[in-house]
Design a protein around this motif. Structure first.
Motif, mmCIF file in Angstrom:
data_model
loop_
_atom_site.group_PDB
_atom_site.id
_atom_site.type_symbol
_atom_site.label_atom_id
_atom_site.label_comp_id
_atom_site.label_asym_id
_atom_site.label_seq_id
_atom_site.Cartn_x
_atom_site.Cartn_y
_atom_site.Cartn_z
ATOM 1 N N LYS A 58 -44.683 1.539 -25.619
ATOM 2 C CA LYS A 58 -43.398 1.828 -24.981
ATOM 3 C C LYS A 58 -43.006 0.565 -24.228
ATOM 4 O O LYS A 58 -43.818 -0.024 -23.523
ATOM 5 N N THR A 59 -41.758 0.136 -24.392
ATOM 6 C CA THR A 59 -41.287 -1.107 -23.787
ATOM 7 C C THR A 59 -40.223 -0.797 -22.745
ATOM 8 O O THR A 59 -39.416 0.111 -22.920
ATOM 9 N N MET A 60 -40.232 -1.588 -21.685
ATOM 10 C CA MET A 60 -39.301 -1.376 -20.572
ATOM 11 C C MET A 60 -38.782 -2.727 -20.098
ATOM 12 O O MET A 60 -39.545 -3.676 -19.976
ATOM 13 N N ASP A 61 -37.479 -2.812 -19.856
ATOM 14 C CA ASP A 61 -36.898 -4.004 -19.253
ATOM 15 C C ASP A 61 -37.154 -3.948 -17.748
ATOM 16 O O ASP A 61 -36.980 -2.897 -17.121
ATOM 17 N N ILE A 62 -37.585 -5.076 -17.182
ATOM 18 C CA ILE A 62 -37.896 -5.107 -15.763
ATOM 19 C C ILE A 62 -37.226 -6.288 -15.079
ATOM 20 O O ILE A 62 -36.853 -7.264 -15.719
ATOM 21 N N ASN A 63 -37.099 -6.169 -13.764
ATOM 22 C CA ASN A 63 -36.518 -7.251 -12.964
ATOM 23 C C ASN A 63 -37.641 -8.059 -12.306
ATOM 24 O O ASN A 63 -38.825 -7.775 -12.519
ATOM 25 N N LEU A 64 -37.268 -9.037 -11.504
ATOM 26 C CA LEU A 64 -38.244 -9.928 -10.887
ATOM 27 C C LEU A 64 -39.215 -9.179 -9.965
ATOM 28 O O LEU A 64 -40.418 -9.433 -9.978
ATOM 29 N N GLU A 65 -38.710 -8.249 -9.174
ATOM 30 C CA GLU A 65 -39.580 -7.490 -8.270
ATOM 31 C C GLU A 65 -40.603 -6.681 -9.059
ATOM 32 O O GLU A 65 -41.772 -6.616 -8.688
ATOM 33 N N GLN A 66 -40.170 -6.053 -10.150
ATOM 34 C CA GLN A 66 -41.097 -5.288 -10.983
ATOM 35 C C GLN A 66 -42.101 -6.213 -11.662
ATOM 36 O O GLN A 66 -43.271 -5.854 -11.808
ATOM 37 N N GLN A 67 -41.658 -7.411 -12.052
ATOM 38 C CA GLN A 67 -42.562 -8.386 -12.661
ATOM 39 C C GLN A 67 -43.682 -8.739 -11.693
ATOM 40 O O GLN A 67 -44.844 -8.852 -12.076
ATOM 41 N N LYS A 68 -43.343 -8.900 -10.431
ATOM 42 C CA LYS A 68 -44.356 -9.199 -9.417
ATOM 43 C C LYS A 68 -45.347 -8.043 -9.289
ATOM 44 O O LYS A 68 -46.547 -8.255 -9.123
ATOM 45 N N LEU A 69 -44.835 -6.815 -9.361
ATOM 46 C CA LEU A 69 -45.703 -5.634 -9.240
ATOM 47 C C LEU A 69 -46.757 -5.564 -10.338
ATOM 48 O O LEU A 69 -47.885 -5.153 -10.098
ATOM 49 N N ILE A 70 -46.385 -5.951 -11.541
ATOM 50 C CA ILE A 70 -47.309 -5.799 -12.679
ATOM 51 C C ILE A 70 -48.116 -7.068 -12.958
ATOM 52 O O ILE A 70 -48.816 -7.139 -13.954
ATOM 53 N N SER A 71 -48.047 -8.037 -12.061
ATOM 54 C CA SER A 71 -48.765 -9.293 -12.292
ATOM 55 C C SER A 71 -50.236 -9.217 -11.888
ATOM 56 O O SER A 71 -50.964 -10.175 -12.045
ATOM 57 N N SER A 72 -50.661 -8.079 -11.393
ATOM 58 C CA SER A 72 -52.044 -7.898 -10.956
ATOM 59 C C SER A 72 -52.870 -7.231 -12.051
ATOM 60 O O SER A 72 -52.469 -6.191 -12.578
ATOM 61 N N PRO A 73 -54.031 -7.791 -12.395
ATOM 62 C CA PRO A 73 -54.869 -7.169 -13.436
ATOM 63 C C PRO A 73 -55.258 -5.720 -13.132
ATOM 64 O O PRO A 73 -55.304 -4.894 -14.034
#
Length: 157
Positions: A6-21
């Motif tokens: 499943k694919t989702m478009d994200i913004n910069l804040e969301q990108q930061k959230l998912i940058s953690s392993p």
């Protein structure tokens, strides 16, 4: 079996959230089945407090959703589910920029797994380079690269 995420478009804040392993692991766990923070913590061998913090960050950022709420002996249990497992960063602040396609994920791998990944990537690139030899169709040029950046795991909060 094909992997069809499943694919989702994200913004910069969301990108930061998912940058953690650790958050990526949570996202994938919650893709397979809805779970409580305590169940995720037990599955990962982590403290419930740490996992609850990360789940709340992901939920508040729109990456997770609540699938079900149950009451168990007076305790409210929230079952979370991932909205997606693949994310596309959409930079809305760059008008007129050429269309970019990107994929990214944070993984925990051994040195041997990185070598295997790189070999698989090299073979995939070679497969597509061979397709470009024929000039019988109009093609768009893209730059494709693979980069490994070692991350420090964000464990406890």
């Amino acid at each position: 079996m094909d992997f069809n995420p499943k694919t989702m478009d994200i913004n910069l804040e969301q990108q930061k959230l998912i940058s953690s392993p650790i958050r990526v692991k949570i996202i994938y766990l919650l893709d397979n089945q809805a779970m409580t923070a305590k169940q995720v913590a037990d599955e990962m061998g982590k403290t419930a407090g740490s996992i609850h913090y990360h789940i709340q960050q992901l939920f508040n950022g729109g990456i997770l959703e609540i699938e079900e709420i149950r009451e168990n002996k007076g305790i409210v249990e929230k079952y979370y589910r991932s909205k997606a497992t693949q994310f596309r960063f959409k930079d809305e602040n760059t008008p007129g920029q050429k269309k970019k396609r990107s994929r990214g994920i944070s993984l925990s791998m051994t040195d041997e797994e990185i070598k295997e990944f790189e070999a698989d990537f090299d073979n995939l690139l070679l497969k597509y380079v061979k397709k470009t030899v024929k000039e019988d169709v109009t093609r768009t040029s893209y730059q494709v690269y693979l980069q490994f950046d070692e991350l420090l795991e964000e464990e406890e909060k």
